[in-house]
Design an enzyme around this catalytic site. Structure first.
Site, short mmCIF file in Angstrom:
data_model
loop_
_atom_site.label_atom_id
_atom_site.label_comp_id
_atom_site.label_asym_id
_atom_site.label_seq_id
_atom_site.Cartn_x
_atom_site.Cartn_y
_atom_site.Cartn_z
N VAL A 192 0.86 -1.18 0.00
CA VAL A 192 0.00 0.00 0.00
C VAL A 192 0.90 1.24 0.00
O VAL A 192 1.84 1.32 0.78
CB VAL A 192 -0.93 0.02 1.23
CG1 VAL A 192 -1.78 1.29 1.23
CG2 VAL A 192 -1.83 -1.21 1.24
N LYS A 205 -3.54 0.58 -3.32
CA LYS A 205 -3.29 -0.82 -3.00
C LYS A 205 -2.85 -1.53 -4.28
O LYS A 205 -3.58 -1.58 -5.27
CB LYS A 205 -4.55 -1.48 -2.44
CG LYS A 205 -4.34 -2.94 -2.06
CD LYS A 205 -5.61 -3.55 -1.51
CE LYS A 205 -5.41 -5.03 -1.20
NZ LYS A 205 -6.65 -5.67 -0.72
N ASP A 301 -14.22 -11.10 5.38
CA ASP A 301 -12.88 -11.09 5.98
C ASP A 301 -12.78 -9.97 7.02
O ASP A 301 -11.84 -9.18 7.00
CB ASP A 301 -11.84 -10.91 4.89
CG ASP A 301 -10.42 -11.24 5.37
OD1 ASP A 301 -10.29 -11.97 6.38
OD2 ASP A 301 -9.46 -10.76 4.75
#
Length: 464
Positions: A192, A205, A301
């Protein structure tokens, strides 16, 4: 010889008394002294005039520029010979051979360093090499443009350029930011970078690689994120599709992740009020994804590393990495991907990802936030199992696992409510887990009603 450096003899035959020998008459002198002295007189005369001439030069007579004389008076070129480049010097001149030659330029013996055939051959080789280089560069440029176009199409460019709220960036626009000096995060997923675009801080990213399934669902992820506009969900500004693995451009969140604040180098003090704010905000973001968009969005996630904090410790949910693996109208996936420490055991067994899977993961995150202990999938340090066992035996024993920093300033009612909420989220039976809207409401109620006690009052209540 007198003190002024002249011979008195010469002044007798001078037409000018002020000069030493300017008007010297050799015949008169010979007649005066006799012929045998003629040669001596001549020598003395020459020496006297030489001294006068030297004195004149030393006193500042102008230097002669032989090179300039050659140009102005061609008749003097034989006297000042130069068959090369003439350069004036003090008291003379220098003559150098022209570039590419060597020898004595004053005698005209300069010769070519490189024979004509060699020069022609060299120039020919240079010309041919230049043509080859230009052709290769054009080919590389053509191939680069062709690859760029192929990547753009492969990554869903024709579809995504029609999506509102998403900017498609050119590779050249992001290149100044994608430098090693701008890296702010690094891991197995990729890197990043932090930088400025249009005078706004952004985070880019850049993934290391992506498998074929993820590649096919990338367009789906971008479409999903373009529809998500909420204060507790990180904003996707745009993406770059002109590379093999697409790059995503997000708003920059200054305090980093919740994981960094709890366990990393950015570890900071977190009073209970801040923790309630973080928990309630993250729950609000998830509830929005589950129930308040046109299509249910599952994250898949949820973990501290995917909850970012702004300057006011307000949370923003990030990384829809698992969402890209799930078609918009499906909840099953053959690829079980995510952090095992926070993963719903039912999802792990069946591959069935539901809203309750996110609820379970949120329960683990809430427990980690309250205890400031890392959740671990190892046999020795299983935070979830330890907490649930302690809660089954004695509610107070479970609360004792909470971080002492908040125990010193909290009250039993809030801690009991938080412990119950964690247990509800971690229930093994999926149908018994609450909806995220219910989780959010309970946390918001606790956040609004909580009034911090003084440390002394809290300490006494803990002791009793």
């Amino acid at each position: 010889m007198e003190g002024n450096g002249t011979f008195p003899f010469f002044s007798q035959f001078s037409s000018d008394p002020g000069s030493s020998a300017a008007g010297f008459n050799l015949s008169s002198a010979a007649g005066f002294y006799g012929c045998s002295s003629c040669s001596m007189l001549a020598m003395l005369f020459i020496q006297e005039n030489s001294r006068a001439g030297c004195a004149g030069t030393m006193e500042g007579e102008a230097d002669i520029d032989e090179c300039e004389l050659r140009d102005e008076q061609p008749a003097l070129r034989d006297q000042y010979r130069c068959y090369g480049i003439c350069k004036n010097t003090i008291g003379g001149y220098d003559c150098q051979c022209k570039f590419g030659t060597k020898g004595d330029a004053k005698t005209g013996t300069c010769t070519q360093l490189f024979p004509l055939p060699a020069m022609v051959a060299t120039l020919g080789i240079i010309g041919l090499t230049s043509i080859v280089v230009v052709v290769v560069l054009f080919k590389l440029l053509f191939d680069e443009r062709r690859k760029t176009k192929e990547f753009f199409i492969k990554n869903g460019g024709p579809v995504l350029e029609k999506v509102d709220n998403i900017k498609i960036f050119k590779k050249e626009e992001l290149k100044p930011i994608i430098q090693s000096c701008n890296v702010i995060g690094k891991g197995g997923f990729g890197e990043v970078y932090k930088g400025l675009i249009d005078d706004k801080l952004v985070a880019i990213k850049k993934s290391i690689n992506v498998d074929k399934l993820q590649e096919k669902q990338f367009t789906n992820e971008i479409i999903i994120q373009s529809k998500v506009i909420h204060k507790n969900i990180i904003k996707l500004i745009g993406c770059c599709l002109e590379v093999d693995v697409p790059m995503l451009v997000y708003e920059f969140v200054p305090r980093g992740s919740l994981h960094d604040i709890l366990h990393g180098n950015r570890k900071e003090s977190l009073p209970l009020q801040k923790r309630l704010n973080i928990a309630a905000g993250a729950a609000e973001g998830l509830a929005y994804m589950h129930s308040k968009t046109s299509t249910t969005i599952l994250h898949g996630d949820i973990k501290p590393g995917n909850i970012l904090l702004d300057e006011n410790f307000d949370p923003k949910i990030s990384d829809f990495g698992i969402s890209r693996l799930i078609a918009i109208d499906k909840t099953h996936t053959k690829c079980v991907i995510g952090d095992m420490c926070y993963m719903d055991p039912i999802y792990l067994q069946s591959g069935l990802l539901t809203k309750q899977s996110d609820v379970y993961s949120f329960g683990v995150v809430l427990l980690e936030l309250l205890t400031r202990q890392k959740a671990s999938s190892g046999e020795d340090t299983r935070l979830v199992t330890t907490f649930l066992d302690a809660y089954t035996e004695d509610h107070k024993g479970a609360i004792d696992l909470f971080d002492r920093e908040i125990l010193l300033e909290g009250d039993t009612e809030v801690f009991n409510n938080l412990a119950i909420l964690v247990v509800d989220c971690l229930k093994f039976e999926v149908e018994r887990r609450p909806e995220m809207t219910d989780v959010e409401e309970r946390l918001q109620t606790m956040k609004r009603s909580y009034v911090p006690k003084s440390i002394s009052d809290a300490s006494s209540s803990i002791d009793t």
